[in-house]
Design a protein around this motif. Sequence first.
Motif, PDB file in Angstrom:
ATOM      1  N   PRO A   1      -8.905 -10.023  -6.069  1.00  0.00           N
ATOM      2  CA  PRO A   1      -9.960  -9.253  -6.739  1.00  0.00           C
ATOM      3  C   PRO A   1     -11.326  -9.523  -6.095  1.00  0.00           C
ATOM      4  N   ARG A   2     -12.151  -8.503  -6.020  1.00  0.00           N
ATOM      5  CA  ARG A   2     -13.505  -8.670  -5.482  1.00  0.00           C
ATOM      6  C   ARG A   2     -14.422  -9.183  -6.584  1.00  0.00           C
ATOM      7  N   THR A   3     -15.101 -10.271  -6.312  1.00  0.00           N
ATOM      8  CA  THR A   3     -16.024 -10.878  -7.278  1.00  0.00           C
ATOM      9  C   THR A   3     -17.350 -11.162  -6.587  1.00  0.00           C
ATOM     10  N   GLU A   4     -18.333 -11.604  -7.341  1.00  0.00           N
ATOM     11  CA  GLU A   4     -19.622 -11.977  -6.763  1.00  0.00           C
ATOM     12  C   GLU A   4     -19.460 -13.133  -5.780  1.00  0.00           C
TER      13      GLU A   4
ATOM     14  N   ASP B   1     -15.405  -7.050 -13.790  1.00  0.00           N
ATOM     15  CA  ASP B   1     -15.866  -6.888 -12.416  1.00  0.00           C
ATOM     16  C   ASP B   1     -15.416  -5.577 -11.789  1.00  0.00           C
ATOM     17  N   GLY B   2     -14.739  -4.734 -12.578  1.00  0.00           N
ATOM     18  CA  GLY B   2     -14.256  -3.463 -12.043  1.00  0.00           C
ATOM     19  C   GLY B   2     -12.951  -3.567 -11.294  1.00  0.00           C
ATOM     20  N   ASN B   3     -12.303  -4.737 -11.364  1.00  0.00           N
ATOM     21  CA  ASN B   3     -10.998  -4.918 -10.728  1.00  0.00           C
ATOM     22  C   ASN B   3      -9.889  -4.533 -11.698  1.00  0.00           C
ATOM     23  N   PRO B   4      -8.706  -4.139 -11.187  1.00  0.00           N
ATOM     24  CA  PRO B   4      -7.579  -3.864 -12.076  1.00  0.00           C
ATOM     25  C   PRO B   4      -7.287  -5.057 -12.981  1.00  0.00           C
ATOM     26  N   SER B   5      -7.073  -4.799 -14.252  1.00  0.00           N
ATOM     27  CA  SER B   5      -6.875  -5.853 -15.244  1.00  0.00           C
ATOM     28  C   SER B   5      -5.640  -6.695 -14.940  1.00  0.00           C
ATOM     29  N   GLY B   6      -5.750  -7.988 -15.253  1.00  0.00           N
ATOM     30  CA  GLY B   6      -4.615  -8.889 -15.086  1.00  0.00           C
ATOM     31  C   GLY B   6      -3.826  -9.106 -16.360  1.00  0.00           C
ATOM     32  N   ALA B   7      -4.183  -8.425 -17.446  1.00  0.00           N
ATOM     33  CA  ALA B   7      -3.447  -8.559 -18.705  1.00  0.00           C
ATOM     34  C   ALA B   7      -2.021  -8.048 -18.529  1.00  0.00           C
ATOM     35  N   THR B   8      -1.052  -8.701 -19.156  1.00  0.00           N
ATOM     36  CA  THR B   8       0.353  -8.339 -18.979  1.00  0.00           C
ATOM     37  C   THR B   8       0.996  -7.879 -20.288  1.00  0.00           C
TER      38      THR B   8
ATOM     39  N   LEU C   1       6.754   0.318  -4.156  1.00  0.00           N
ATOM     40  CA  LEU C   1       6.440   1.469  -5.011  1.00  0.00           C
ATOM     41  C   LEU C   1       5.492   1.150  -6.162  1.00  0.00           C
ATOM     42  N   ARG C   2       4.939  -0.048  -6.203  1.00  0.00           N
ATOM     43  CA  ARG C   2       4.176  -0.482  -7.365  1.00  0.00           C
ATOM     44  C   ARG C   2       2.736  -0.868  -7.014  1.00  0.00           C
ATOM     45  N   PHE C   3       1.931  -0.930  -8.064  1.00  0.00           N
ATOM     46  CA  PHE C   3       0.670  -1.650  -8.019  1.00  0.00           C
ATOM     47  C   PHE C   3       0.978  -3.126  -7.736  1.00  0.00           C
ATOM     48  N   ALA C   4       0.201  -3.754  -6.846  1.00  0.00           N
ATOM     49  CA  ALA C   4       0.407  -5.172  -6.511  1.00  0.00           C
ATOM     50  C   ALA C   4      -0.431  -6.038  -7.444  1.00  0.00           C
ATOM     51  N   PRO C   5       0.191  -6.792  -8.348  1.00  0.00           N
ATOM     52  CA  PRO C   5      -0.550  -7.518  -9.389  1.00  0.00           C
ATOM     53  C   PRO C   5      -1.307  -8.718  -8.833  1.00  0.00           C
ATOM     54  N   ARG C   6      -2.364  -9.107  -9.530  1.00  0.00           N
ATOM     55  CA  ARG C   6      -3.167 -10.239  -9.066  1.00  0.00           C
ATOM     56  C   ARG C   6      -2.390 -11.550  -9.147  1.00  0.00           C
ATOM     57  N   SER C   7      -1.386 -11.642 -10.003  1.00  0.00           N
ATOM     58  CA  SER C   7      -0.587 -12.863 -10.081  1.00  0.00           C
ATOM     59  C   SER C   7       0.162 -13.137  -8.789  1.00  0.00           C
ATOM     60  N   TYR C   8       0.396 -12.091  -7.987  1.00  0.00           N
ATOM     61  CA  TYR C   8       1.088 -12.225  -6.699  1.00  0.00           C
ATOM     62  C   TYR C   8       0.110 -12.388  -5.542  1.00  0.00           C
ATOM     63  N   ARG C   9      -1.107 -11.904  -5.735  1.00  0.00           N
ATOM     64  CA  ARG C   9      -2.077 -11.854  -4.639  1.00  0.00           C
ATOM     65  C   ARG C   9      -2.830 -13.180  -4.547  1.00  0.00           C
ATOM     66  N   ARG C  10      -2.185 -14.168  -3.947  1.00  0.00           N
ATOM     67  CA  ARG C  10      -2.762 -15.510  -3.855  1.00  0.00           C
ATOM     68  C   ARG C  10      -3.413 -15.790  -2.508  1.00  0.00           C
ATOM     69  N   TRP C  11      -3.359 -14.854  -1.580  1.00  0.00           N
ATOM     70  CA  TRP C  11      -3.927 -15.072  -0.256  1.00  0.00           C
ATOM     71  C   TRP C  11      -5.449 -14.872  -0.275  1.00  0.00           C
ATOM     72  N   THR C  12      -6.150 -15.559   0.604  1.00  0.00           N
ATOM     73  CA  THR C  12      -7.585 -15.346   0.755  1.00  0.00           C
ATOM     74  C   THR C  12      -7.824 -14.046   1.510  1.00  0.00           C
TER      75      THR C  12
END
Length: 561
Positions: free
Chosen positions: A262-265, A510-517, A43-54
């Motif tokens: 996150p999508r980056t250059e 970069d236009g990605n959802p912020s990782g600030a907590t 039910l949540r936004f998936a945070p970048r701290s969890y998204r460690r997969w390539t």
Amino acid sequence: MSTTESPRPRTDKADTAGAADAAGRAETTADQAVKETLEDYTLRFAPRSYRRWTPMVVATTALGGIAYMADFSIGAGIGLAHGTSNALLAIALAAVVIFVTGFPLAYYGARYNIDLDLITRGSGFGYYGSVLTSIIFASFTFIFFALEGSIMAQGLEIGLGLPLWLGYAVSTLMVIPLVVYGMKALSKLQVWTTPIWLLLMVAPLVYLIANDPGTVDRFLAYPGTDGDGAVNTASVMLGAGVCLSLIAQIGEQIDYLRFMPPRTEANKRAWWTAVVMAGPGWVVLGALKQAIGVFLAVYILAEVGPVAAPEPIQQFRGAFEAMMPSWLVIPLAVVLVVISQIKINVTNAYSGSLAWTNSFTRVTGHYPGRMVFVLVNLAFALVLMEADMFSFLNGVLGFYSNCAIAWVVTVATDIGVNKYVLKLSPLQPEFRRGMLHAVNPVGVVAFVAASGLSIAMYFHLLGDTLQPYSPVAAAVIAFVLTPLMAVVTRGRYYLRRTDDGIAEPLLDADGNPSGATLDCHVCHQSYERPDLTACVTHEAVVCSLCLSTDKTGDHVLPAGV
């Protein structure tokens, strides 16, 4: 606190503002949900701290979920009824529609790290309006779970002699342990089983074509039982309608794609490749499997007859018999069916549990735990299996496709037209309670009208001539009404407010959802910026799940800012 003031991160881990009793009840519910939702972010936004997969690992995991055998049955059923030419055209037409509508949905899921229900909320339906589509998606998962479970039971009957009723139960119960642990367990399962599945699926097809080229000629010339083999528009549309029942599969793909990094250059090429391949690109492999299903059904038709020919276990049994010793045929066919069933049905059970939990939590304000709805979804599927759903497969899928098409086309049109062309829908998706209106007439009206009229056509209520075109009607009505409703309402019902009360930017450079907590003052857990809003009664922030379980609205921001 001013609604534009940035709340301070909490350090005392206590609600010093003196929360009301309602907040206390929300806290209890939220605390119970914390462990589970932090495992797979139900039910949540998936945070970048969890998204460690390539990107490629996420894509492989997502594509592993489409290893289902239903495509072979769907293709075989269409081909046997309408002939190879009509079947191939129907498969191709459906694949184009699924790819075009799936692309914007997959992009939004991967870019903003939210599932299809959260996308739907802010893309025309509203906070409670999208409950309609959550139920549609949950129905998709248990219908296809039942279909795959039936196929596995057929394999167990042939391979082990299990009666079908027992095979249905086995195929249902065996996925429960695999679904408990969410994305971490599913990613490992899908990555390690995919090479075996591909080998067992492709090898017999290559062998048959190489050793008996005449099979291709017989396949292409097969006329079907309903006609003379000539191309017929009504037959193509009827076949496409069945194939388009799979349009909701994009929801299961997004359940994985929301874990994209996150999508980056530096990674944008790999990122886009993964999103296209595992998002709308799933339908390329799906269409190929449907065509293979027609081929194998025609190949074994004389041996097993038209009733058994759509059964994948019979199709691969016949193919394996042509290329290997008889003692190896049944074991390998059963292994292929079982692997395929497990790979897709863990996804069906997982995604279905998310959809049911999402709807229940929003409507009742209570979070019962995802595992409750894993069992609910499996119970629905088992009932369908015991009712012998496989025998009336095409009828079920043809009816269901009208609802699925109306939903997906509505959301895709809102993203592609209302956001980027008309600019009446907010470009950035919103899903949080308090930020959205309860119901947005743009999506709800378009969906209800498109699904209602197309279902009436499907059941011959508007005449026999129009009946085959019900999928086209669902798509066209949704495509036309979605922007029309946005223009009529001038986009007023998308956002209840534009400011969430937190000064910290929602997106990074970069236009990605912020990782600030920041810390949620109800459940005392740290969450990333996109999952939070300011609390109306406390100088603090509250997470999206605690907002969902707030029955009195104690934490919900007022409208209009």
